[in-house]
Scaffold this motif. Structure first.
Motif, short mmCIF file in Angstrom:
data_model
loop_
_atom_site.label_atom_id
_atom_site.label_comp_id
_atom_site.label_asym_id
_atom_site.label_seq_id
_atom_site.Cartn_x
_atom_site.Cartn_y
_atom_site.Cartn_z
N GLU A 401 0.87 -1.31 0.17
CA GLU A 401 -0.03 0.15 -0.20
C GLU A 401 0.76 1.15 -0.01
O GLU A 401 1.63 1.42 0.83
CB GLU A 401 -0.85 -0.01 1.21
N CYS A 402 0.72 2.05 -1.08
CA CYS A 402 1.51 3.13 -0.97
C CYS A 402 1.11 4.52 -0.24
O CYS A 402 0.00 4.83 0.10
CB CYS A 402 1.63 3.89 -2.48
N ALA A 403 2.16 5.17 0.23
CA ALA A 403 1.91 6.55 1.12
C ALA A 403 2.91 7.33 0.62
O ALA A 403 4.02 7.17 0.10
CB ALA A 403 2.17 6.05 2.52
N PHE A 404 2.41 8.58 0.59
CA PHE A 404 3.05 9.79 0.18
C PHE A 404 3.41 10.93 0.97
O PHE A 404 2.53 11.10 1.96
CB PHE A 404 2.39 10.18 -1.13
N ALA A 405 4.49 11.66 0.79
CA ALA A 405 4.66 12.96 1.49
C ALA A 405 5.36 13.87 0.32
O ALA A 405 5.91 13.24 -0.42
CB ALA A 405 5.59 12.65 2.76
N GLY A 406 5.16 15.25 0.55
CA GLY A 406 6.06 15.99 -0.38
C GLY A 406 5.56 17.42 -0.27
O GLY A 406 4.39 17.70 0.60
N PRO A 407 5.82 18.40 -0.96
CA PRO A 407 5.64 19.83 -0.81
C PRO A 407 4.04 19.91 -1.53
O PRO A 407 3.39 21.14 -0.92
CB PRO A 407 6.28 20.43 -1.64
N TYR A 408 3.50 19.06 -2.35
CA TYR A 408 2.13 19.47 -2.71
C TYR A 408 1.09 18.33 -2.25
O TYR A 408 0.06 18.11 -2.70
CB TYR A 408 1.97 19.70 -4.12
N THR A 409 1.60 17.42 -1.19
CA THR A 409 0.74 16.42 -0.78
C THR A 409 0.01 16.75 0.67
O THR A 409 0.47 17.36 1.59
CB THR A 409 1.31 15.16 -0.41
N ILE A 410 -1.23 16.67 0.76
CA ILE A 410 -1.85 17.23 1.96
C ILE A 410 -1.37 16.65 3.25
O ILE A 410 -1.18 15.66 3.29
CB ILE A 410 -3.55 17.11 1.86
N HIS A 411 -2.07 17.32 4.49
CA HIS A 411 -1.68 16.62 5.71
C HIS A 411 -3.14 16.37 6.28
O HIS A 411 -3.07 16.16 7.60
CB HIS A 411 -0.91 17.74 6.48
N GLY A 412 -4.21 16.77 5.72
CA GLY A 412 -5.31 16.41 6.26
C GLY A 412 -6.70 16.89 5.86
O GLY A 412 -6.51 17.82 4.87
N TYR A 413 -7.64 16.19 5.62
CA TYR A 413 -9.07 16.38 4.91
C TYR A 413 -9.67 17.58 5.78
O TYR A 413 -9.41 17.67 7.10
CB TYR A 413 -9.94 15.14 4.72
N TYR A 414 -10.48 18.44 5.21
CA TYR A 414 -11.20 19.44 5.87
C TYR A 414 -12.29 18.83 6.74
O TYR A 414 -13.17 18.32 6.42
CB TYR A 414 -11.80 20.25 4.76
N ARG A 415 -12.55 19.14 8.24
CA ARG A 415 -13.07 18.95 9.16
C ARG A 415 -13.49 17.33 9.14
O ARG A 415 -14.69 16.86 8.92
CB ARG A 415 -14.71 19.65 8.77
N ALA A 416 -12.38 16.92 9.17
CA ALA A 416 -12.76 15.21 8.97
C ALA A 416 -11.49 14.54 10.10
O ALA A 416 -10.88 13.70 9.37
CB ALA A 416 -12.48 14.65 7.66
N PRO A 417 -11.62 14.87 11.27
CA PRO A 417 -10.66 14.51 12.11
C PRO A 417 -10.49 12.88 12.32
O PRO A 417 -9.26 12.27 12.35
CB PRO A 417 -10.87 15.03 13.55
N GLU A 418 -11.83 12.12 12.39
CA GLU A 418 -11.45 10.77 12.38
C GLU A 418 -10.96 10.38 11.09
O GLU A 418 -10.20 9.13 11.36
CB GLU A 418 -12.88 10.18 12.71
N ARG A 419 -11.52 10.76 10.04
CA ARG A 419 -10.85 10.23 8.74
C ARG A 419 -9.60 10.40 8.61
O ARG A 419 -8.64 9.43 8.23
CB ARG A 419 -11.54 10.78 7.56
N ASN A 420 -8.92 11.72 9.19
CA ASN A 420 -7.37 11.84 9.02
C ASN A 420 -6.80 10.95 9.97
O ASN A 420 -5.54 10.71 9.79
CB ASN A 420 -7.20 13.24 9.68
N LYS A 421 -7.29 10.44 11.09
CA LYS A 421 -6.67 9.50 11.94
C LYS A 421 -6.24 8.30 11.39
O LYS A 421 -5.14 7.60 11.53
CB LYS A 421 -7.33 9.32 13.35
N GLU A 422 -6.95 7.74 10.56
CA GLU A 422 -7.11 6.60 9.57
C GLU A 422 -6.04 6.78 8.30
O GLU A 422 -5.61 5.55 8.10
CB GLU A 422 -8.46 6.21 9.28
#
Length: 577
Positions: A401-422
């Motif tokens: 399963e791929c995972a990404f980081a970088g200057p234009y990759t997000i750090h969280g969805y808007y108003r979705a704290p539970e989804r962000n934890k996952e």
């Protein structure tokens, strides 16, 4: 340039955070600034510079008429100021529900110049999607097309306005203004250019602030809102343009929705930054698309699935000129495209959340034929994990399963704290739900797409969340249980198939009846199931859970059997004659 130099020159964070937005950590921003990836420019700054440099070149062309970069700069200044005069203020959100048109581009750029945040939706969306997205984003305005003969979007916007307290203004892009809408054309005509530029000179834009609320297909429930920030989205577009070698003398043909991230972030956005001409396909009829090719001779095209099938007769007959194409881009099937068109064809892989990979001519043939290449930015980071863990896979040729980081990759969805934890790893990498493997060839790492862990259907590029469709279909009075899967399709790649168990004493709805029900509920048509399969019970795993892989195999086997039966019947018919 409207960016405030005094307030931004040393600051490495947003000045006025929006509640619910997850902003990048300052240490990461600082690192990308020092590396030269991110700058202190806004997206509007980047467009203004390009518009000035390429003032006399064609920016937009097509059946709506042509606009030069100078004309586009002027009309977007006037419309931006008119929006401010209406009462909108940064960082108000604006729902875009427009089909491809010059007005869409004008509205998009104008919002950026005024510090307003476009909320990307589709013209096909209805109450189910618009109501949720407008309400979640607390949108202040709703842009609609106004000239759709099949759907009164102005009346629809008024309906949404009555349901969502924040929606104050409706702006109608085309047609005779009606109802409570403000006409885009009259707003522009009534705003003098000098007055517009004076008003915009007072607007402070922040390179670290949200530029666009993009839309995710999501993996659970309704679509998620993805904040894309000014300087990172600008970098995203520049990185794509540089990787592909876009030039000012290029002409783009990309008929898919312009509010999609693929079009905005990889196609028309980068073209606006490099001075190329963008053909605007407001009419997707084959004759219109072929006419566009004949008149403007595109050098870059995004083709595949249903668009390719629409154009294939004209391609094969020679009616559609393709030899001038420098490149054709598609998510899959580059070898097939090369054989049909006789021009270079390349793969693209990406997500609205960030990372983009592409192939190009300097990569090995095996990569161009069967892989998705490598990231467009040297600052992109890619990791493969064993599914459901953070145990990294370091071996070549092993799926993960791929995972990404970088200057234009997000750090969280808007108003979705539970989804962000996952969704994000402990190290801040975005887990995409896609399966890949990598190979190292001649000192360069390349990636191959292997499938998805996400429960979505990819219908001709539209990502349809199965859980979202299931939640609505299950409301039908005849449905006891339902499970939605993707079934293979030669044109769209996948279509939506709904398996269901019906309630005692009820008959299963037909595809047409279910579509009528979903229309009443307000679900966009492209999400409607196109096949219904009725079962007495669903197949289960050994642990007692519903097995979607088994359901997918059921429909694959049925389709294969039907294809074999059709071929057998045709053979017998020929024999009898």
């Amino acid at each position: 340039m409207n960016t405030s130099a005094t307030t931004v020159s040393h600051r490495v964070e947003v000045a006025s955070p929006i509640e619910g937005v997850v902003y990048p950590p300052t240490d990461r921003l600082q690192g990308y600034l020092e590396a030269g990836a991110l700058t202190r420019e806004t997206l509007a700054d980047g467009f203004r510079a390009s518009f000035a440099e390429h003032a006399d070149r064609t920016a937009l062309c097509g059946s709506d008429g042509d606009l030069t970069y100078r004309q586009l700069d002027e009309v977007t200044d006037r419309f931006a100021a008119a929006l401010l005069a209406l009462g909108l203020r940064s960082p108000d959100r604006v729902v875009f529900q427009l089909a491809n048109s010059n007005e869409l581009v004008i509205g998009f750029v104008a919002c950026l110049k005024a510090g307003l945040i476009p909320v990307a939706t589709l013209a096909a969306h209805r109450e189910h999607e618009i109501g949720y997205l407008a309400g979640l984003s607390e949108a202040r305005a709703h842009f609609v097309q106004g000239d759709d003969a099949k759907f009164d979007d102005v009346a629809f916007a008024q309906q949404m306005q009555s349901q969502i307290a924040s929606l104050k203004w409706i702006v109608q892009a085309r047609g005779t203004t009606r109802g409570a809408a403000h006409g885009m054309r009259s707003m522009i005509d009534e705003m003098p250019l000098n007055a517009a530029r004076q008003a915009l000179a007072n607007v402070e834009l922040d390179p670290f602030q949200v530029a666009v609320f993009q839309l995710s297909g999501g993996t659970t429930g309704v679509p998620k809102i993805i904040p894309r920030f000014n300087n990172e989205y600008l970098y995203n577009m520049r990185a794509v343009a540089q990787f592909n070698g876009y030039r000012a003398d290029d002409v783009l043909f990309m008929p898919l929705p312009m509010m999609h991230n693929l079009n905005m972030g990889c196609c028309f956005g980068p073209f606006l930054l490099t001075g190329g001409a963008i053909t605007v396909a407001s009419d997707l009829q084959p004759a219109s698309l072929v006419s566009t090719f004949q008149r403007y001779l595109p050098t870059w095209a995004v083709l595949g699935g249903p668009i390719l099938e629409k154009l294939r007769p004209a391609i094969e007959s020679g009616e559609m000129p393709v030899k001038q194409l420098r490149s054709v881009v598609s998510s899959t099937g580059a070898p097939k495209l090369r054989s049909i068109l006789g021009v270079p064809a390349y793969h693209i892989f990406g997500m609205t959340e960030g990372a983009i990979m592409m192939t190009r001519d300097d990569q090995p043939q095996v990569v161009r034929d069967s892989m998705v290449g490598r990231p467009v930015s040297p600052h992109d980071e890619v990791k493969l994990f064993k599914i459901g863990t953070e145990e990294e896979i370091l071996e070549e040729g092993v799926e993960g399963e791929c995972a990404f980081a970088g200057p234009y990759t997000i750090h969280g969805y808007y108003r979705a704290p539970e989804r962000n934890k996952e969704t994000f790893t402990r190290g801040g990498f975005y887990r995409s739900g896609d399966l890949m493997l990598f190979r190292d060839i001649d000192g360069q790492r390349y990636y191959k797409f292997c499938g998805r862990t996400k429960d979505v259907v990819d219908r001709g590029g539209e990502k349809i969340n199965c859980e979202e469709v299931e939640s609505v279909v299950s409301r039908h009075p005849a449905v006891a249980m339902t499970s939605v899967v993707g079934m293979p399709d030669p044109v769209f790649g996948e279509r939506v198939c709904a398996f269901m168990v019906v309630k005692p004493g009820h008959d299963a709805p037909s595809v047409a009846a279910l579509g009528a029900f979903l229309s009443e509920v307000g679900v966009a048509k492209f999400k409607w199931p196109e096949r219904i399969e009725v079962l007495d019970e669903f197949p289960l795993t050994k642990t007692g859970k519903l097995s979607k892989p088994l359901l997918k195999q059921v429909i694959v086997d049925k389709l294969a059997a039907e294809k074999t039966a059709v071929a057998h019947n045709h053979s017998e018919a020929r024999s009898s004659t």
